[in-house]
Design an enzyme around this catalytic site. Structure first.
Site, PDB file in Angstrom:
ATOM      1  N   ILE A   1      -6.933  -4.173  50.653  1.00 48.75           N
ATOM      2  CA  ILE A   1      -6.484  -2.862  50.187  1.00 48.75           C
ATOM      3  C   ILE A   1      -5.597  -2.209  51.252  1.00 48.75           C
ATOM      4  CG2 ILE A   1      -7.215  -0.534  49.545  1.00 48.75           C
ATOM      5  CD1 ILE A   1      -9.763  -1.799  48.407  1.00 48.75           C
TER       6      ILE A   1
ATOM      7  N   ASP B   1      30.749  23.186  56.303  1.00 51.86           N
ATOM      8  CA  ASP B   1      31.580  24.299  56.753  1.00 51.86           C
ATOM      9  C   ASP B   1      32.616  23.753  57.733  1.00 51.86           C
ATOM     10  OD1 ASP B   1      32.517  26.845  57.102  1.00 51.86           O
ATOM     11  OD2 ASP B   1      30.952  27.442  58.501  1.00 51.86           O
TER      12      ASP B   1
ATOM     13  N   ALA C   1      -9.722  -5.988  53.880  1.00 51.53           N
ATOM     14  CA  ALA C   1      -8.486  -6.591  54.384  1.00 51.53           C
ATOM     15  C   ALA C   1      -7.344  -6.451  53.392  1.00 51.53           C
ATOM     16  CB  ALA C   1      -8.720  -8.065  54.702  1.00 51.53           C
TER      17      ALA C   1
END
Length: 825
Positions: A257, A301, A255
């Protein structure tokens, strides 16, 4: 007329028959994982394997219901992971198909654009500079054709294709000139197809953020395992059954980790890429989504990006207009379709259309030679012979470049010497026309074979390309967001200044300082780094100038987005932090070098993508904060209960349930939050900024502590009889703790929507998916508590009204306490 107009190509019916026989024009791909393999791949995680092993021990110990329930939870969790992974894979596949290259092919006598995988042997295709060659083909006609075949040969020097029977190969690129070719082989039958097996099994690289979160996950994994081992050890020392405590420790580790963080990031980035696509931009490389959020300089551009790329000739200057128009038609590679329309470069189609309106056509002329447009020289030449056999050379290009090659001017129907007075008059016209934001082209001619004589200047054509209506607002949004907008264009400086002023890039007309390519060419790199700090407009710049400008911005740590379309723009686009290629006018080479393709060639689309980049990074921070705080709260709940001499607060099966209902759907839904209203009112984050910046570690710790404290408080009050009736029941205390822990986390997910405003000022209605996810999670918790079938399995009991009231009150404990103290944790 250009000879490519005469090619008819295959009919659609013929092509379909060949396609059915030979198959699609695609290289062999690595075998895709079968659905069943993807599903069982969810069980490869080490912690899940440990949990399954623990389930086996449960069966040995006779805990049948525990084992079965845990298996169900693990399978359900795997199904959720499978669905998310499958959806992500399908999203990326769909985007990949959209990004697939297209080719210009003659079908049914018309030049059309088709996906490259629809090409067949015998098709007649048109190749232009910057295009990827879609299949092996034999040249029919060519003009100064050169190809980059380094992908096949390893040689970086361009290969000239100076014979009409030369072969070109799939996957190589046209670097110069243009040609018409017949496809000789497709797909696996091509040269590239024979070596494609070497390329098909390359694994995609993780994004930088994924790598950082993977490292974080490993670090937290080791820490959590140590804590869970300590929890198990303390429990055993306090007299609890060793197996129960080991199983509790394993469950808590699973639960706690955050093994799902990297996967959640991938899913979120893929969904963000999908949202960006809906806004007319295509992400080529997934990590570009997170980099977009750091952008603080946009080099754009002018033509087609800030303007509409709908070129129209609105002003013509020259005495012999018919010859002027004819020059524009002959120095032109646009293709006239059977219906009289034109296909090709917008500038060239505009010249063709203006000549057609004037009744000028090139039907009685045959082109015999061409020198393609060159960015350095800024002109192109064509040699054409008329019906009487007279051959002449025609010149088109930038007015100053064309004038530099002229020694005569057309006056009174004669070619007279070009005097300084004439030049002064022409430059005055140029100044006046460019002041109107017109793009100018100069035209000239001379008899073929008279290379010793200068060209005769014919005049000018001024083309209008209006500013896109949405650009001004997009530029203003950039300024508010702390993003510099810089225009880089090959046009005259007056035209550049006018468009920049209209767009809001510069403050006011001719007073803005403009640097030209000729000025940049004599600048040192050190001087250019100083110039870019204040410059906003660069005119008459070459691709090499653009590359130097991008490097100058990057030198001081700027994150630069650079737009480009031509093959010569590819180096600058690739050098930029975010390369943005034009989807309509962009060449294949530039698109390949770019991380993002603007499908509508629109500057505003790039700004929207930057906004989405900021949003997804913020969302990732939100669910990282959410998941780590919740996991920390679970650890604190279990650890401090044992340290304080309390019974085990949550059983392993209850921990797994909480892990299922809080770490799944709510976290994913939090990653789909829409942009915050003020997301573009803040300066961009630094590219090396930690994901935990802004006191996030403190916030995670305090909120995790809050979740754990109020869960423990609920458990303690009911366990010690602070609430009447069945308050002495350990099962009731665990049930209440389970409910408080789950509801606290579901309340917290709404706090994560805005770390500054908190729960009570959150915009609840702007993300319906989050509300649905929370309701589903809440329903699962509720069913576990009141269901006759599920209660025995999860060891829960019904709570009375007072206990339910306590659960709801303490689930809201932290946000209420925060509001009372008016603290900004």
């Amino acid at each position: 007329m250009n000879s490519v107009n005469y090619f008819k190509g295959l009919t659609t019916k013929q092509a379909e028959e060949i396609l059915e026989k030979d198959g699609a024009n695609v290289l062999a791909e690595s075998e895709k994982s079968k659905l069943i393999a993807v599903f069982f791949g969810q069980f490869k995680d080490v912690m899940v394997l440990i949990l399954l092993a623990a389930t086996g021990f449960s069966l040995i110990m006779g805990e049948i219901w525990d084992a079965v329930t845990i298996i169900i939870i693990v399978v359900f969790n795997a199904s959720l992971g499978f669905f998310q992974e499958y959806r992500t894979e399908k999203t990326l596949e769909a985007l990949k198909k959209i990004a697939a290259p297209a080719a210009k092919v003659f079908r049914d006598g018309k030049l059309v654009s088709l996906p490259a995988d629809r090409l067949v042997k015998g098709d007649i295709i048109k190749l232009e500079a910057g295009a990827k060659i879609p299949a092996d083909c034999r040249i029919l006609t060519q003009t100064a054709l050169e190809c980059d075949e380094s992908m096949l040969t390893g040689e970086s020097v361009g290969v000239s294709k100076n014979t009409s029977s030369a072969l070109c190969y799939m996957g190589t690129a046209v670097t110069r000139g243009h040609a018409v070719a017949e496809i000789t082989s497709t797909g696996a039958a091509t040269e590239m197809g024979r070596i494609s097996g070497l390329l098909s099994d390359i694994e995609p690289e993780k994004t930088p953020l994924q790598k950082r979160l993977s490292e974080l996950g490993r670090l937290m994994g080791i820490s959590c395992l140590a804590v869970c081992f300590f929890v198990s050890l303390v429990g055993v020392l306090r007299g609890f059954a060793p197996f129960d405590m080991v199983f509790t420790g394993i469950s808590l580790a699973v639960a706690a980790i955050p093994e799902g963080l990297p996967a959640t990031v991938t899913i979120s980035l893929a969904l963000a890429a999908r949202r960006i696509y809906k806004q007319k931009a295509l992400i080529n490389k997934l990590h570009a989504v997170e980099t977009l959020g750091c952008t603080n300089v946009i080099c754009t551009d002018k033509t087609g990006t800030l303007t509409q790329n709908k070129m129209t000739v609105v002003e013509v200057w020259g005495e012999n207009e018919r010859l002027l128009y004819l020059c524009g038609v002959l120095c032109n590679n646009a293709v006239r379709q059977p219906d009289g329309s034109f296909v090709g470069d917008p500038t060239e189609t505009a010249l063709m259309e203006s000549a057609a309106k004037a009744g000028v056509f090139s039907d009685n002329h045959v082109r015999s030679a061409e020198t393609p447009f060159d960015n350095a020289a800024r002109f192109m030449t064509v040699t054409a012979r008329d019906s009487s056999g007279i051959s002449q050379e025609y010149l088109k290009g930038a007015p100053d470049a064309v004038l530099g090659m002229c020694g005569f001017i057309m006056k009174g129907g004669k070619a007279l010497p070009l005097t300084e007075k004439n030049k002064k008059e022409i430059y005055t016209v140029v100044e006046n026309m460019t002041a109107k934001a017109l793009r100018l082209l100069g035209f000239a001619y001379r008899r073929d074979g008279e290379q010793g004589k200068s060209f005769v200047f014919l005049g000018l054509q001024g083309l209008l390309d209006p500013l896109r209506p949405e650009v001004k607002g997009a530029v203003k949004k950039c300024k508010t967001a702390g993003i510099k907008v810089v225009m880089l264009t090959g046009d005259h400086k007056n035209t550049a200044v006018q468009i920049a002023s209209q767009a809001g890039i510069t403050a006011g007309g001719q007073t803005a300082k403009v640097y030209t390519g000729s000025e940049i060419s004599v600048m040192s790199d050190l001087r250019l780094r100083e110039v870019v700090k204040t410059a906003r407009v660069f005119a008459r710049v070459s691709p090499s100038d653009k590359l130097r400008i991008v490097r100058a911005f990057k030198f001081d740590g700027s994150v630069v987005a650079m737009t480009g379309d031509g093959v010569n723009d590819a180096p600058a686009v690739k050098e930029a932090s975010i390369g943005a290629a034009m989807g309509i006018t962009g060449t294949d080479v530039t698109k390949e070098a770019a991380q993002i393709v603007l499908l509508d060639d629109n500057f505003a689309t790039l700004v929207s993508a930057v906004e989405q980049g900021r949003t997804i990074y913020n969302n990732i921070r939100k669910f990282v904060r959410y998941m780590l705080s919740c996991n920390l709260g679970e650890i604190i709940t279990m650890l401090f209960a044992l340290l304080l001499g309390m019974p085990v607060v949550l059983l392993p099966i209850q921990i797994l349930l909480i892990n299922l209902v809080t770490d799944g759907l709510p976290a994913i839904a939090l990653g789909m939050e829409p942009p915050d209203p003020d997301i573009m009112k803040k300066p961009p984050r630094k590219s090396n900024e930690s994901i935990f910046a802004g006191r996030m570690i403190t916030k995670i710790f305090l909120r995790g502590l809050g979740i754990g404290f109020f869960t423990l408080l609920t458990f303690y009050i009911i366990l010690k009889g602070g609430v009447p009736d069945n308050g002495f029941s350990l099962s009731a205390a665990r049930t209440a703790a389970l409910a408080t822990l789950g509801l606290s986390q579901l309340v917290f997910v709404f706090e994560c929507k805005d770390s500054e405003k908190g729960l009570f000022n959150a915009r609840f209605g702007n993300n319906p998916k989050l509300i649905v996810a929370v309701l589903i999670s809440f329903s699962i918790i509720l069913c576990v508590m009141i269901s006759v079938l599920l209660s025995p399995i999860f060891k829960t009991v019904p709570l009375d009204i007072n206990q339910i009231g306590l659960v709801f009150a303490l689930s809201m404990g932290y946000p209420i306490l925060k509001g009372v103290l008016k603290s900004r944790f």
